[in-house]
Design an enzyme around this catalytic site. Structure first.
Site, PDB file in Angstrom:
ATOM      1  N   ARG A   1       0.301   8.457  16.585  1.00 26.52           N
ATOM      2  CA  ARG A   1       0.543   9.478  16.274  1.00 26.52           C
ATOM      3  C   ARG A   1      -0.066  10.417  16.335  1.00 26.52           C
ATOM      4  O   ARG A   1      -1.499   9.750  16.771  1.00 26.52           O
ATOM      5  CB  ARG A   1       0.368   9.260  14.566  1.00 26.52           C
ATOM      6  CG  ARG A   1       1.409   9.950  13.853  1.00 26.52           C
ATOM      7  CD  ARG A   1       2.049   9.009  12.149  1.00 26.52           C
ATOM      8  NE  ARG A   1       1.981   7.688  12.564  1.00 26.52           N
ATOM      9  CZ  ARG A   1       2.747   6.886  11.234  1.00 26.52           C
ATOM     10  NH1 ARG A   1       2.289   6.933   9.956  1.00 26.52           N
ATOM     11  NH2 ARG A   1       2.998   5.906  11.085  1.00 26.52           N
TER      12      ARG A   1
ATOM     13  N   LYS B   1      -1.842  -4.805  13.401  1.00 28.41           N
ATOM     14  CA  LYS B   1      -0.558  -4.517  12.670  1.00 28.41           C
ATOM     15  C   LYS B   1      -0.107  -3.271  13.671  1.00 28.41           C
ATOM     16  O   LYS B   1      -0.021  -2.373  13.301  1.00 28.41           O
ATOM     17  CB  LYS B   1      -0.718  -4.397  11.155  1.00 28.41           C
ATOM     18  CG  LYS B   1       0.765  -4.179  10.564  1.00 28.41           C
ATOM     19  CD  LYS B   1       0.476  -3.909   8.970  1.00 28.41           C
ATOM     20  CE  LYS B   1       1.801  -4.082   8.197  1.00 28.41           C
ATOM     21  NZ  LYS B   1       2.129  -3.525   7.409  1.00 28.41           N
ATOM     22  N   ILE B   2       1.258  -3.539  14.017  1.00 29.19           N
ATOM     23  CA  ILE B   2       1.886  -2.918  14.920  1.00 29.19           C
ATOM     24  C   ILE B   2       3.208  -2.358  14.326  1.00 29.19           C
ATOM     25  O   ILE B   2       3.687  -3.546  13.791  1.00 29.19           O
ATOM     26  CB  ILE B   2       1.894  -3.043  16.437  1.00 29.19           C
ATOM     27  CG1 ILE B   2       2.070  -3.961  17.062  1.00 29.19           C
ATOM     28  CG2 ILE B   2       0.136  -3.308  16.940  1.00 29.19           C
ATOM     29  CD1 ILE B   2       2.403  -4.614  18.415  1.00 29.19           C
ATOM     30  N   LYS B   3       3.729  -1.705  15.412  1.00 28.14           N
ATOM     31  CA  LYS B   3       5.439  -1.885  14.790  1.00 28.14           C
ATOM     32  C   LYS B   3       6.295  -1.670  15.772  1.00 28.14           C
ATOM     33  O   LYS B   3       5.869  -1.906  16.811  1.00 28.14           O
ATOM     34  CB  LYS B   3       5.590  -0.341  14.100  1.00 28.14           C
ATOM     35  CG  LYS B   3       5.062   0.265  13.235  1.00 28.14           C
ATOM     36  CD  LYS B   3       5.481   1.250  12.911  1.00 28.14           C
ATOM     37  CE  LYS B   3       4.601   2.552  11.320  1.00 28.14           C
ATOM     38  NZ  LYS B   3       5.041   3.442  10.895  1.00 28.14           N
TER      39      LYS B   3
ATOM     40  N   HIS C   1       3.386   6.259   0.775  1.00 32.15           N
ATOM     41  CA  HIS C   1       4.665   6.623   0.502  1.00 32.15           C
ATOM     42  C   HIS C   1       5.134   8.218  -0.901  1.00 32.15           C
ATOM     43  O   HIS C   1       6.079   8.564  -1.381  1.00 32.15           O
ATOM     44  CB  HIS C   1       5.516   6.222   1.116  1.00 32.15           C
ATOM     45  CG  HIS C   1       6.113   5.433   2.177  1.00 32.15           C
ATOM     46  ND1 HIS C   1       6.542   3.786   2.477  1.00 32.15           N
ATOM     47  CD2 HIS C   1       5.015   5.836   3.639  1.00 32.15           C
ATOM     48  CE1 HIS C   1       6.058   3.534   4.179  1.00 32.15           C
ATOM     49  NE2 HIS C   1       5.292   4.886   4.197  1.00 32.15           N
TER      50      HIS C   1
ATOM     51  N   GLY D   1       6.997  -4.195   8.359  1.00 30.24           N
ATOM     52  CA  GLY D   1       8.295  -4.282   8.566  1.00 30.24           C
ATOM     53  C   GLY D   1       9.525  -3.304   8.164  1.00 30.24           C
ATOM     54  O   GLY D   1      10.762  -2.914   9.756  1.00 30.24           O
TER      55      GLY D   1
ATOM     56  N   ASP E   1       0.618  -1.141  -0.023  1.00 27.27           N
ATOM     57  CA  ASP E   1      -0.238   0.087  -0.133  1.00 27.27           C
ATOM     58  C   ASP E   1       0.374   1.399  -0.182  1.00 27.27           C
ATOM     59  O   ASP E   1       0.479   2.554   0.186  1.00 27.27           O
ATOM     60  CB  ASP E   1      -0.730   0.149   1.622  1.00 27.27           C
ATOM     61  CG  ASP E   1      -0.496  -0.666   2.683  1.00 27.27           C
ATOM     62  OD1 ASP E   1       0.806  -0.249   2.460  1.00 27.27           O
ATOM     63  OD2 ASP E   1      -0.716  -0.265   3.350  1.00 27.27           O
TER      64      ASP E   1
ATOM     65  N   GLY F   1       6.358  -5.170   4.114  1.00 29.21           N
ATOM     66  CA  GLY F   1       6.565  -5.056   2.491  1.00 29.21           C
ATOM     67  C   GLY F   1       8.109  -4.718   1.683  1.00 29.21           C
ATOM     68  O   GLY F   1       8.345  -5.085   1.010  1.00 29.21           O
ATOM     69  N   ARG F   2       8.400  -2.733   1.818  1.00 30.90           N
ATOM     70  CA  ARG F   2       9.433  -2.453   1.627  1.00 30.90           C
ATOM     71  C   ARG F   2      10.613  -3.791   1.704  1.00 30.90           C
ATOM     72  O   ARG F   2      11.760  -3.505   1.115  1.00 30.90           O
ATOM     73  CB  ARG F   2      10.111  -1.443   2.142  1.00 30.90           C
ATOM     74  CG  ARG F   2       8.799  -0.440   1.828  1.00 30.90           C
ATOM     75  CD  ARG F   2       9.131   0.960   2.227  1.00 30.90           C
ATOM     76  NE  ARG F   2       8.862   0.848   4.047  1.00 30.90           N
ATOM     77  CZ  ARG F   2       8.491   2.064   4.832  1.00 30.90           C
ATOM     78  NH1 ARG F   2       9.020   3.220   4.571  1.00 30.90           N
ATOM     79  NH2 ARG F   2       8.028   1.958   5.709  1.00 30.90           N
TER      80      ARG F   2
ATOM     81  N   TYR G   1      -1.376   2.329  14.043  1.00 31.46           N
ATOM     82  CA  TYR G   1      -0.035   3.572  14.407  1.00 31.46           C
ATOM     83  C   TYR G   1      -0.810   4.436  15.137  1.00 31.46           C
ATOM     84  O   TYR G   1      -1.127   5.673  14.742  1.00 31.46           O
ATOM     85  CB  TYR G   1       0.328   4.045  13.313  1.00 31.46           C
ATOM     86  CG  TYR G   1       0.631   2.339  12.303  1.00 31.46           C
ATOM     87  CD1 TYR G   1       1.173   1.310  12.591  1.00 31.46           C
ATOM     88  CD2 TYR G   1       0.786   3.037  10.944  1.00 31.46           C
ATOM     89  CE1 TYR G   1       1.251   0.190  11.503  1.00 31.46           C
ATOM     90  CE2 TYR G   1       0.320   2.080   9.953  1.00 31.46           C
ATOM     91  CZ  TYR G   1       1.268   0.997  11.103  1.00 31.46           C
ATOM     92  OH  TYR G   1       1.982  -0.389   9.956  1.00 31.46           O
TER      93      TYR G   1
HETATM   94  P1  FBP Z   1       6.576  -1.716   5.326  1.00 32.00           P
HETATM   95  O1  FBP Z   1       7.317  -3.520   5.631  1.00 32.00           O
HETATM   96  O2  FBP Z   1       7.392  -1.853   3.801  1.00 32.00           O
HETATM   97  O3  FBP Z   1       7.009  -0.665   6.594  1.00 32.00           O
HETATM   98  O4  FBP Z   1       5.006  -2.009   5.052  1.00 32.00           O
HETATM   99  C1  FBP Z   1       4.905  -1.666   6.404  1.00 32.00           C
HETATM  100  C2  FBP Z   1       2.952  -0.640   6.643  1.00 32.00           C
HETATM  101  O5  FBP Z   1       2.485  -0.527   7.668  1.00 32.00           O
HETATM  102  C3  FBP Z   1       2.325  -0.493   5.109  1.00 32.00           C
HETATM  103  O6  FBP Z   1       1.571  -1.342   5.288  1.00 32.00           O
HETATM  104  C4  FBP Z   1       2.130   1.157   5.534  1.00 32.00           C
HETATM  105  O7  FBP Z   1       2.287   1.788   3.461  1.00 32.00           O
HETATM  106  C5  FBP Z   1       3.588   1.833   6.230  1.00 32.00           C
HETATM  107  O8  FBP Z   1       4.122   0.694   6.703  1.00 32.00           O
HETATM  108  C6  FBP Z   1       2.870   2.941   6.914  1.00 32.00           C
HETATM  109  O9  FBP Z   1       4.099   3.402   7.549  1.00 32.00           O
HETATM  110  P2  FBP Z   1       3.921   4.903   8.123  1.00 32.00           P
HETATM  111  O10 FBP Z   1       2.942   5.082   8.204  1.00 32.00           O
HETATM  112  O11 FBP Z   1       5.062   4.641   9.238  1.00 32.00           O
HETATM  113  O12 FBP Z   1       4.805   5.775   6.836  1.00 32.00           O
END
Ligand code: FBP
Length: 250
Positions: A146, A175-177, A24, A201, A19, A228-229, A144
């Protein structure tokens, strides 16, 4: 009861997120190869991901190939660009009905916990969750933290809060960081209760570090990764996917 289908294998999950074109922009994320949604689909299929994550436009324009691939689809229902300023809000761009028609295995929705617009996103999520559960479709919430009050979005307090909000509002998966501290993540997983936790990721890092993190993430009790990335920016995405798969499902 939601229908997990192939989204989980022995309770574990490996999702390929795509996405970032909306979130981005192509200039910061894509090259000649990974700018093509079909390249991602190929990785998802050959890399044996449990699902691929797309926004509405890609689902519509590439529907034949997505269906033919048989890779389960997580249909992302909202999004925003990085050009947005001020307190973050992610706009709904598709409905559960559209996801159902597209044959999606689950729907996804981002909530910026702590944003001035948090209640609007939670309200929208509530409707989506109700509609999705009425047809047994799992709901994945990108949680997320924020906004003005969020100083460190990957602190123990923030990731566990985000995970807990996901449980409280009825997400099947959050889905968290990951902030790099396994104990903090353990607490977040515990806080999520019966809601499954998958980890994003993040920006592309070295392969060794990425896999090291994945090991810690799995030890912390998370269900898996939605990455993703780090995969589709890698020169050998299938090799790396295999290594990741071994860590997640071992
Ligand atoms: P990545 O593994 O590339 O970080 O993707 C995870 C993700 O949640 C994507 O689904 C989303 O586009 C992105 O990270 C959002 O990251 P941020 O809001 O921190 O820019």
């Amino acid at each position: 009861m939601v229908n997990w289908g192939k989204l989980l294998k022995n309770g574990k999950a490996m999702y390929l997120a795509y996405d970032q074109g909306l979130e981005h922009g192509p200039e910061s994320e894509f090259n000649d190869l990974n700018v093509d949604p079909l390249y991602i689909l190929k990785i998802a299929k050959e890399g044996k991901y449990n699902a691929v994550i797309y926004h509405k436009g890609i689902v519509e324009k590439y529907s034949n190939e997505i269906k033919k691939s048989k890779v389960p689809l997580i249909f992302k229902l909202n999004g925003k660009t990085k050009l947005q300023s001020g307190e973050p809000i992610s706009a709904q761009i598709a409905t559960v009905e559209e996801a159902k028609k597209a044959g999606a295995a689950a729907v996804g929705y981002t909530i910026y916990v702590g944003s001035k617009y948090e209640s609007k996103m939670i309200e929208q999520f509530e409707q989506i969750q109700r509609e999705a559960h009425a047809i047994n479709l799992p709901v994945i919430a990108w949680m997320y933290p924020r906004g003005e009050k969020v100083k460190n979005d990957v602190s123990r307090e923030m990731i566990s809060y985000a995970a807990r909000v996901g449980l409280e509002i009825g997400a099947d998966v959050v889905k968290i960081k990951y902030g790099g501290n396994a104990k903090d993540l353990q607490w977040a997983v515990k806080s999520a209760g019966r809601t499954k936790v998958v980890i994003a990721g993040g920006t592309k890092k070295g392969e060794k570090e990425f896999l090291e993190d994945a090991r810690e993430i799995m030890k912390s009790g998370a269900a898996g990764l939605a990455v993703g990335r780090n995969i589709w920016k890698n020169e050998n995405p299938l090799e790396l996917s295999k290594k990741l798969r071994e860590i997640i499902f071992e």
